[in-house]
Design a protein around this motif. Sequence first.
Motif, PDB file in Angstrom:
ATOM      1  N   THR A   1      33.652  51.530  43.192  1.00 55.15           N
ATOM      2  CA  THR A   1      33.154  52.277  42.036  1.00 55.15           C
ATOM      3  C   THR A   1      32.339  51.393  41.110  1.00 55.15           C
ATOM      4  O   THR A   1      32.854  50.450  40.540  1.00 55.15           O
ATOM      5  CB  THR A   1      34.340  52.872  41.251  1.00 55.15           C
ATOM      6  OG1 THR A   1      35.153  51.794  40.754  1.00 55.15           O
ATOM      7  CG2 THR A   1      35.192  53.765  42.142  1.00 55.15           C
TER       8      THR A   1
ATOM      9  N   ASN B   1      30.083  37.326  35.511  1.00 58.23           N
ATOM     10  CA  ASN B   1      31.202  38.180  35.873  1.00 58.23           C
ATOM     11  C   ASN B   1      32.250  37.298  36.556  1.00 58.23           C
ATOM     12  O   ASN B   1      32.103  36.910  37.703  1.00 58.23           O
ATOM     13  CB  ASN B   1      30.694  39.278  36.806  1.00 58.23           C
ATOM     14  CG  ASN B   1      31.732  40.353  37.016  1.00 58.23           C
ATOM     15  OD1 ASN B   1      32.933  40.081  37.045  1.00 58.23           O
ATOM     16  ND2 ASN B   1      31.287  41.584  37.169  1.00 58.23           N
TER      17      ASN B   1
ATOM     18  N   GLY C   1      35.862  39.735  37.532  1.00 58.73           N
ATOM     19  CA  GLY C   1      35.646  41.093  37.032  1.00 58.73           C
ATOM     20  C   GLY C   1      35.596  41.182  35.522  1.00 58.73           C
ATOM     21  O   GLY C   1      35.501  42.266  34.966  1.00 58.73           O
TER      22      GLY C   1
HETATM   23  C1  WTA Z   1      29.825  44.812  37.413  1.00 55.19           C
HETATM   24  C2  WTA Z   1      33.714  47.237  34.383  1.00 55.19           C
HETATM   25  C3  WTA Z   1      29.320  45.761  41.690  1.00 55.19           C
HETATM   26  C4  WTA Z   1      28.374  45.088  37.085  1.00 55.19           C
HETATM   27  C5  WTA Z   1      33.981  48.663  34.864  1.00 55.19           C
HETATM   28  C6  WTA Z   1      28.453  45.785  35.751  1.00 55.19           C
HETATM   29  C7  WTA Z   1      30.185  46.019  39.579  1.00 55.19           C
HETATM   30  C8  WTA Z   1      29.604  45.082  35.094  1.00 55.19           C
HETATM   31  C9  WTA Z   1      31.010  47.076  40.032  1.00 55.19           C
HETATM   32  C10 WTA Z   1      30.299  45.915  34.070  1.00 55.19           C
HETATM   33  C11 WTA Z   1      30.953  47.422  41.427  1.00 55.19           C
HETATM   34  C12 WTA Z   1      31.317  46.786  37.903  1.00 55.19           C
HETATM   35  N1  WTA Z   1      30.091  46.732  42.196  1.00 55.19           N
HETATM   36  N2  WTA Z   1      29.344  45.375  40.409  1.00 55.19           N
HETATM   37  N3  WTA Z   1      31.721  48.364  41.955  1.00 55.19           N
HETATM   38  N4  WTA Z   1      31.704  47.521  38.973  1.00 55.19           N
HETATM   39  N5  WTA Z   1      30.409  45.865  38.263  1.00 55.19           N
HETATM   40  O1  WTA Z   1      31.602  46.411  31.388  1.00 55.19           O
HETATM   41  O2  WTA Z   1      27.687  43.868  36.976  1.00 55.19           O
HETATM   42  O3  WTA Z   1      33.520  45.044  32.302  1.00 55.19           O
HETATM   43  O4  WTA Z   1      27.271  45.668  34.990  1.00 55.19           O
HETATM   44  O5  WTA Z   1      32.895  47.275  33.260  1.00 55.19           O
HETATM   45  O6  WTA Z   1      30.501  44.774  36.168  1.00 55.19           O
HETATM   46  O7  WTA Z   1      31.446  45.251  33.596  1.00 55.19           O
HETATM   47  P1  WTA Z   1      32.401  45.958  32.556  1.00 55.19           P
END
Ligand code: WTA
Length: 675
Positions: A435, A544, A547
Motif C-alpha cells: 500500500t 526513509n 519506514g
Molecule cells: C514512502 C507512511 C513505497 C514514500 C504511510 C512516501 C512507500 C513516504 C510506500 C510517506 C510503499 C509509503 N511503497 N514507498 N508501499 N508507502 N512509502 O508520510 O516515499 O510516513 O512518500 O507515510 O513513505 O511516509 P509517511
Amino acid sequence: MTEQSDAPTTPETPEAPHDPQATQGLENLLTEDRRFPPSSEFAAQANAGADLYAWANADRPGFWADQARDLLTWSTPFTQTLDWSDAPFARWFADGRLNAAYNAVDRHVEAGRGDRVALHFEGEGGDTRTLTYADLQREVSKAANAMAALGVGTGDRVAIYLPLIPEAVVTMLACARLGAPHSVVFGGFSAEALSSRILDAEATLVVTADGGFRRGNPSALKPAVDEALAKGAPSVRHVLVVRRTGQPVEWTPGRDVWWHEAVDVASPQHEPVEVDAEHPLFILYTSGTTGKPKGIFHTTGGYLTQAAYTHLNVFDLKPETDVYWCTADVGWITGHTYVVYGPLVNGATQVIYEGTPDTPHRGRWWEIVQKYGVTILYTAPTAIRTCMKWGEDIPAGFDLSSLRVLGSVGEPINPEAWMWYRRVIGADRTPIVDTWWQTETGAIMISPLPGVTATKPGSAQVALPGIAADVVDDDAKPVPNGAGGYLVVTEPWPSMLRGIWGDPERYRDTYWSRFRDLYFAGDGAKKDADGDIWLLGRVDDVMNVSGHRLSTTEIESALVAHPWVAEAAVVGATDETTGQAVVAFVILRGDAAEAASSDAATVQETLRTHVAKEIGPIAKPRQILVVPELPKTRSGKIMRRLLRDVAEHRQVGDATTLADSSVMDLISAGLARPA
Ligand code: WTA
C-alpha cells in the motif's frame, strides 16, 4: 532549537530523479514476471470486486459521496460533495455534520454490537487488557469529560505523547469527541521535538504517561514533557499523566493531573460534539525538506470516509470474524488511519501491542498472531527484512494459519522480502497488499485489491477505485509504460491534507507548485509494461529509515547546532534492513578538529547522542564521517548525490559541476586513512 530554526520555506522541489539505485533497479523491476492472482475462493468472498473500478470511473465524486453515506453516520447529511473552487484547498461533504468518535464507537454500541472486542491490548511484559466497544464508549466518554473539566473546548489542540497503550486510542477519540484536534507526537521523539510541536500547534493540554515499556525496561516519557514545557509553552494549561510503569515522576502542582484521579472518577456519559465535515480532526507533524517539520492537518468527513473505505476494501475486512493487527505506533499516520480511525469506524476487532518484536524473544509477533488468531496483518518492509534476518525457523514455530491477508506500508518492499512474507508468513496462500500512501494523503492511494489484482512482488501497482494517480516527466506529461518519472495525484481525494497548520503558502509551494494542478508526492516511480506503478523512493531530501520519514536538513541543523561542528551534510544511504540509513559528513571547527584526530570515536559518539537529543533516537546517524570539505556546486548547493556514492561505497559519479573538483578526492583520501 533546530526545529524552530526559521529556515526559509523554499518550494520543496526535487533535483532530477537522481537515485542511481533506482535506475539500476529498474532492469530487475521491469523483468519481474511473477504473478499471484487471488484464489477463486478468496475472490468469491472478497468485499471488493473489479466492478468497484467501473463504479468509481463512471462518476468519481458521486462514488465518494456514496462511500461517505454508506460507511459513516452523519448527524446532518451533506448535500455537497466536492468544492474545489479554491484549489488546492479542497472541501469535501462541507455542509454535512458528524462526530468521529461517535462513528468509531457509539454507533456500534447503539447497533447492539457493544460486546464485540474493539481492542486486544498486549503489553510488552505480557499484561493484557480487552476493551469491547461498550468499554471503549465508557472510557472515551470519561476521558472527554475529564479533558473538558481541564478546560479543553472544541477547536483547542491537545498534544499526545504516550506509549502504545489503550489510553492513547482513548485520548485520541476523546479529543475527536470534543472536536479538539489532537497532535500525537511519537514517544521516540525528544523533548526538543515535542516542544516545537507543542508551540506550533499552541496545545492547551498535553497527555502523557510516566513511561512505557521498551525492550523489557521502563522508558520514561514524563521528563521529556517537563523539559519541553520548561522551555516555555504559554498555551499549555495542564498535563494529564497516565500511570503505566510506576516509575517516579516530577510533579508540578496545579499543572499536572493524574489520569486515574481525573478520568476514572469522571462521568461515563458524554454527548459527542457535532462538527462540520471540514472541522480539523488532527495535526500530525512530518519531515519535509526544510529544517522545520510540517504540521499536516486532516479534517473529519473526507478523512474518515477514505480511512473506512480503504480499510474495508484493501484488507477485505469482515468485522464479525476478522482479527486485525496493524503493528504501527499511533505516533505515525499509519497508526492514526489503520489503528484508530479506519478499523474502529468499521467496527473491527484488533490487536495493539506495546513493545518491540524481539521482547522477550524473536518470535513475539508470531506468538501474538497465534494467541489472538490474527487474520489480517499490516506491517512495514523493514520489519519483514528483520524477521528474514532472524531466520524462518522462528515464525515456523508458531501457528500462523489464521492469517488471510498481509499488508505492507512505509517504503518500497523489495521482491525478495515480498516473496518471503508471502511464503513464510502467508504459507504461499495469502494475498499481499503493498500500500502506497503518505501522511499527506491520509489514507491508502495505490494498492492491489486482494480479491481482484494479480499481484507482482515489489509493486503497489494500481490506484484504488476513486483515486487518480500517474507518473509524469519534468514537463508534467504522463510517461509511457516502461518509463520513470515523478508520482503525482491528478484529482482531489477525500482524505487529502487540507494544509500545513498555520502556513497555507507552504502547502501550495510544497505540493502544488512543482507541477501546476497536480499533487506532487515527492516520490519517484516507474510504470511497467502493463502500466503498473513501482515506487522508487523519494526524489527530494527526505529519507526513509525503517519506514520513518526523516529530513536531511533537519539532521544537518541539529548537527551544526553542536559547538564542534562547522558544517554538515546528511544523506540516506541504502541499508539492507532499514531501507535507508542516516550517514552524516561533518566538518569540525578548528579546535574540535584537533581533538578529533586523536579520538574520532568520541567525536562520533558525542554527535550521535546529540542528534538523538535534538530530534530523537530514530534520527541518530548510523555513521558520522569527519571530512575536510563538502562537495558544493558553484551556487553553494551541497551535492548529496556524490556523498551518497561515498556512503554506499560506489565509484563517485559525475563531479564536473562542483565548484572545486578536487574536493571529492580530498574526501575519499581522508576516509581511506584509518581514523
Ligand atoms: C514512502 C507512511 C513505497 C514514500 C504511510 C512516501 C512507500 C513516504 C510506500 C510517506 C510503499 C509509503 N511503497 N514507498 N508501499 N508507502 N512509502 O508520510 O516515499 O510516513 O512518500 O507515510 O513513505 O511516509 P509517511
